[in-house]
Write an enzyme that holds these catalytic residues in place. Structure first.
Site, PDB file in Angstrom:
ATOM      1  N   HIS A 184      -3.476  -3.307  -9.492  1.00  0.00           N
ATOM      2  CA  HIS A 184      -2.723  -2.271 -10.207  1.00  0.00           C
ATOM      3  C   HIS A 184      -1.951  -1.356  -9.266  1.00  0.00           C
ATOM      4  CE1 HIS A 184      -1.530  -0.426 -13.828  1.00  0.00           C
ATOM      5  NE2 HIS A 184      -2.677  -0.504 -14.482  1.00  0.00           N
ATOM      6  N   ARG A 185      -2.220  -1.423  -7.964  1.00  0.00           N
ATOM      7  CA  ARG A 185      -1.418  -0.669  -7.011  1.00  0.00           C
ATOM      8  C   ARG A 185      -0.006  -1.215  -6.940  1.00  0.00           C
ATOM      9  NH1 ARG A 185      -4.471  -1.354  -1.564  1.00  0.00           N
ATOM     10  NH2 ARG A 185      -4.254  -3.500  -2.304  1.00  0.00           N
TER      11      ARG A 185
END
Length: 450
Positions: free
Chosen positions: A420-421
């Site tokens: 999700h980064r």
């Protein structure tokens, strides 16, 4: 004088290897390029050939030892014959200066003066420094070589890993501050709290297991070695250095099932076993082209997102020794039949332990197919440093609503684990919908195949 056999750099990212099995004994005559030792590194087993012809005078490392690249692992006397091997070994032991004889890891070309051992062990740490407790900070540290690498015998390094001890904090009693096995044991016994916090930067302290009282004889302890050790390290890195999130979707693959059934016999005539994986690879590549951030990696050390304009897809393969991920390169440039042939070859060699280091590195995206094992869907572990991995599950005939009627269709669950980064939820969902759309219209894949 005997020549040193060094553990070579088997691939660009490989910094160490585990000695699995010696193929010759001390005193044996070896020919140049004769297999000398089996080494496990990056999930593959490699037979290292002898760089010299002569007599194996001495093995410098034992089976089970984990040693850095460029470490001397054996001595070979080129001038000696089989009968002279004992004399050659004795001469080597007498002629080598004490400091030189004990130096088993000093000349590491991969380690530069501005790179510490902790940074090499933990390349994803981005230069973050680990705070040290007061008791550790006051202790004298181990000696280092000109590259800043701690001087220590291989067995001491291995023991330090097992105990969760930062070997740079251990005072060495050997020449020039070299760390010995007894130094590591003494440090761990005298400062257990400091030892617990001395794990590599970014890693939690190791968990100590305690056997329930009275059940000692009902347990068996097996060393964490070989492929299982590599898998454990990779899983820990994936857990610590990705923000893993999941999105799940399903595809109506009725047309794909029919198409594969039609093409299967023709592929067999060409000597190729046609699975669903080549179609899934092609669908994934088309989706990656539309959502390039899914085909990326994060370089924490430099604060950069690496967008890859090549499509090297890893495929998780279950073997008797553990999970291996061979990489199929340039998937976008290969036909369905070419992909099927290459996938079949690499899967077979993965299960036989015959892959080379280059064949299990450099993926830009990965696929894990667990459909033949059952299960509804899974939450796959990301193959770091990839940004995502696609889980493919069992194709099952289920009742679905189509054109206001309940009909039986071949349905497939797909799960996408993503970092999700790098990837937002909306991008991940749209990417997976693109994969679904391609699989539901497989003839499109054939029209656009190279």
């Amino acid at each position: 004088m005997p020549k040193e056999v060094l553990l070579p750099e088997l691939a660009e990212s490989v910094v160490e290897g585990e000695i699995l099995k010696w193929l010759v004994n001390e005193g044996d005559v070896v020919a140049k390029d004769q297999p000398l030792v089996e080494v496990m590194t990056d999930k593959v087993t490699v037979e290292l050939p002898s760089p010299f012809a002569g007599v194996l005078v001495k093995k410098l490392v034992n089976e089970g030892d984990v040693v850095p690249v460029e470490t001397p692992i054996a001595l070979i006397d080129e001038s000696a014959g089989a009968a002279a091997a004992p004399e050659a070994a004795a001469a080597a032991a007498q002629s080598a200066p004490p400091e030189e004889a004990e130096d088993r890891g000093e000349r590491l070309s991969l380690f530069k003066p501005d790179k510490t051992e902790a940074e090499v062990k933990n390349p994803f740490a981005g230069g973050a420094k680990k705070p040290a407790g007061p008791a550790v900070a006051e202790r004298p540290r181990a000696g280092t070589n000109k590259y800043g690498r701690v001087l220590a015998v291989p067995a001491a390094r291995q023991l330090a890993r097992e105990l969760g001890v930062d070997i740079a904090q251990v005072p060495g009693s050997g020449p020039n501050g070299r760390v010995r096995v007894e130094d590591v044991r003494a440090y761990a016994e005298q400062a257990p709290a400091a030892a617990a916090t001395a794990a590599p930067a970014g890693f939690p302290p190791p968990v100590a297991y305690r056997t329930p009282a009275g059940y000692e004889e009902l347990e068996e302890r097996v060393p964490l070695r070989g492929m299982r050790r590599i898998i454990a390290q990779q899983m820990m890195a994936s857990h610590l250095y990705t923000v893993r999130t999941l999105v799940v979707d399903e595809a109506d693959v009725t047309e794909l099932v029919a198409l594969r059934r039609r093409l299967k016999e023709r592929a067999e005539e060409a000597g190729v076993k046609l699975s669903y994986v080549p179609f899934i690879f092609k669908a994934a590549v088309e989706a990656l082209k539309k959502f390039p951030v899914v085909n990326s990696s994060l370089d924490d050390a430099r604060g950069e997102v690496v967008l890859k304009k090549y499509y090297h897809l890893g495929l998780s393969v279950a073997t008797d020794a553990g999970l291996v991920v061979p990489v199929i390169r340039d998937v976008d440039r290969k036909t369905i039949l070419e992909l099927a042939a290459e996938i079949g070859d690499k899967v077979a060699r993965a299960r036989a332990g015959k892959l080379t280091p280059d064949e299990v590195t450099g993926s830009s995206f990965s696929v894990t197919s667990v459909g033949n094992l059952g299960g509804l869907f899974s939450f796959p572990i990301i193959n770091v440093p990839d940004a995502a991995i696609l889980g493919v599950h069992t194709i099952q005939k289920r009742p679905v609503v189509k054109d206001d009627a309940i009909v039986a269709r071949e349905m497939l669950y797909l799960s996408l684990s993503f970092d999700h980064r790098l990837v937002d939820g909306a991008e991940a969902t749209l990417f997976l919908r693109e994969v679904v759309a391609r699989l539901e219209d497989p003839y499109w894949l054939l029209l656009h195949a190279v």
